[in-house]
Design a protein around this motif. Structure first.
Motif, short mmCIF file in Angstrom:
data_model
loop_
_atom_site.label_atom_id
_atom_site.label_comp_id
_atom_site.label_asym_id
_atom_site.label_seq_id
_atom_site.Cartn_x
_atom_site.Cartn_y
_atom_site.Cartn_z
N ILE A 99 49.33 -70.02 -42.36
CA ILE A 99 48.63 -69.01 -41.57
C ILE A 99 47.12 -69.15 -41.70
N ALA A 100 46.62 -69.30 -42.91
CA ALA A 100 45.17 -69.46 -43.10
C ALA A 100 44.67 -70.69 -42.36
N SER A 101 45.41 -71.77 -42.44
CA SER A 101 45.03 -73.00 -41.74
C SER A 101 44.93 -72.78 -40.24
N LYS A 102 45.89 -72.07 -39.68
CA LYS A 102 45.88 -71.79 -38.23
C LYS A 102 44.67 -70.92 -37.86
N LEU A 103 44.35 -69.95 -38.70
CA LEU A 103 43.19 -69.10 -38.41
C LEU A 103 41.88 -69.89 -38.49
N VAL A 104 41.75 -70.75 -39.49
CA VAL A 104 40.54 -71.57 -39.61
C VAL A 104 40.44 -72.52 -38.42
N ARG A 105 41.53 -73.13 -38.04
CA ARG A 105 41.51 -74.05 -36.89
C ARG A 105 41.14 -73.31 -35.60
N HIS A 106 41.55 -72.06 -35.49
CA HIS A 106 41.17 -71.24 -34.33
C HIS A 106 39.65 -71.06 -34.30
N VAL A 107 39.06 -70.76 -35.44
CA VAL A 107 37.61 -70.61 -35.52
C VAL A 107 36.92 -71.92 -35.14
N LEU A 108 37.44 -73.03 -35.61
CA LEU A 108 36.84 -74.33 -35.29
C LEU A 108 36.88 -74.60 -33.79
N GLN A 109 37.93 -74.15 -33.12
CA GLN A 109 38.00 -74.31 -31.66
C GLN A 109 36.93 -73.47 -30.95
N LEU A 110 36.59 -72.33 -31.55
CA LEU A 110 35.56 -71.46 -30.97
C LEU A 110 34.16 -72.03 -31.18
N ALA A 111 34.03 -72.90 -32.16
CA ALA A 111 32.72 -73.37 -32.61
C ALA A 111 32.42 -74.81 -32.18
N VAL A 112 32.82 -75.17 -31.00
CA VAL A 112 32.61 -76.54 -30.54
C VAL A 112 31.13 -76.90 -30.60
N HIS A 113 30.85 -78.06 -31.19
CA HIS A 113 29.49 -78.59 -31.34
C HIS A 113 28.59 -77.67 -32.16
N ARG A 114 29.17 -77.01 -33.13
CA ARG A 114 28.41 -76.12 -34.00
C ARG A 114 28.81 -76.36 -35.45
N THR A 115 27.99 -75.87 -36.36
CA THR A 115 28.30 -75.94 -37.78
C THR A 115 29.05 -74.67 -38.17
N VAL A 116 30.12 -74.84 -38.93
CA VAL A 116 30.86 -73.69 -39.47
C VAL A 116 30.66 -73.73 -40.98
N ILE A 117 30.26 -72.58 -41.54
CA ILE A 117 30.08 -72.50 -42.99
C ILE A 117 31.00 -71.43 -43.56
N VAL A 118 31.30 -71.60 -44.84
CA VAL A 118 32.11 -70.61 -45.55
C VAL A 118 31.69 -70.63 -47.00
N HIS A 119 31.71 -69.47 -47.64
CA HIS A 119 31.47 -69.36 -49.07
C HIS A 119 32.77 -68.89 -49.71
N THR A 120 33.11 -69.47 -50.84
CA THR A 120 34.29 -69.04 -51.57
C THR A 120 34.08 -69.31 -53.06
N ALA A 121 34.91 -68.71 -53.87
CA ALA A 121 34.82 -68.94 -55.31
C ALA A 121 35.30 -70.35 -55.63
N LYS A 122 34.56 -71.03 -56.47
CA LYS A 122 34.92 -72.40 -56.85
C LYS A 122 36.32 -72.45 -57.47
N LEU A 123 36.68 -71.42 -58.22
CA LEU A 123 37.99 -71.39 -58.88
C LEU A 123 39.13 -70.94 -57.96
N ASN A 124 38.81 -70.61 -56.72
CA ASN A 124 39.85 -70.24 -55.76
C ASN A 124 40.40 -71.55 -55.17
N THR A 125 41.20 -72.22 -55.97
CA THR A 125 41.73 -73.53 -55.61
C THR A 125 42.50 -73.53 -54.28
N PRO A 126 43.33 -72.52 -54.00
CA PRO A 126 44.02 -72.54 -52.70
C PRO A 126 43.03 -72.57 -51.52
#
Length: 157
Positions: A99-126
């Motif tokens: 599910i998370a993968s599908k949601l991220v891929r949806h965002v990437l489709q919205l962001a054509v020719h743009r940079t997508v950034i995300v912040h997360t905890a380094k220890l959040n391995t998943p």
């Protein structure tokens, strides 16, 4: 893996919808806080009212029974060349179903020719594994006021 279901824009300005988003955030972020072994985890302090007044957009992944399985929050105000994934949560009972993968891929489709950034905890391995598998590259790390090591990941679309 869940079958392809609908990803849709949520009206987070609606009180009931904001409460639903908040409830899923609480479920998912409690698991993350436990994973990180922290008590003071800022995402858990967020309220339904703050979600309702957010200047971001929320997309959800719905199951066939119309239940919201996951949510991605996107901040389109980064600049004209990029956007930021502000939050990505999945109901804990549905972790590791794609599910998370599908949601991220949806965002990437919205962001054509743009940079997508995300912040997360380094220890959040998943989360870090998911983003890196999709093609995000770690660009920076720092320690938050709560003592959590955070990383910034970026991807050009």
């Amino acid at each position: 893996m869940v079958s392809d279901n609908a990803i849709e824009l949520l009206d987070h300005k609606d009180t009931a919808t904001a409460v639903s988003i908040w409830a899923i955030f609480q479920e998912s972020y409690k698991v993350e806080a436990k994973l990180l072994a922290v008590r003071n985890f800022p995402p858990l302090a967020r309220t339904a009212k703050s979600i309702q007044h957010a200047d971001t957009v929320f997309y959800c992944y719905r199951l066939q029974n119309h239940k919201i399985a996951g949510i991605v929050e996107v901040d389109n105000e980064l600049d004209v060349d990029g956007l930021s994934i502000s939050s990505l949560v999945v109901r804990p009972e549905l972790f590791r179903h794609g599910i998370a993968s599908k949601l991220v891929r949806h965002v990437l489709q919205l962001a054509v020719h743009r940079t997508v950034i995300v912040h997360t905890a380094k220890l959040n391995t998943p989360a870090t594994s998911l983003y890196k598998k999709i093609g995000f590259i770690e660009k920076q790390s720092w320690e938050s006021a709560e003592g959590i090591t955070l990383i910034r990941l970026e991807m050009e679309t």
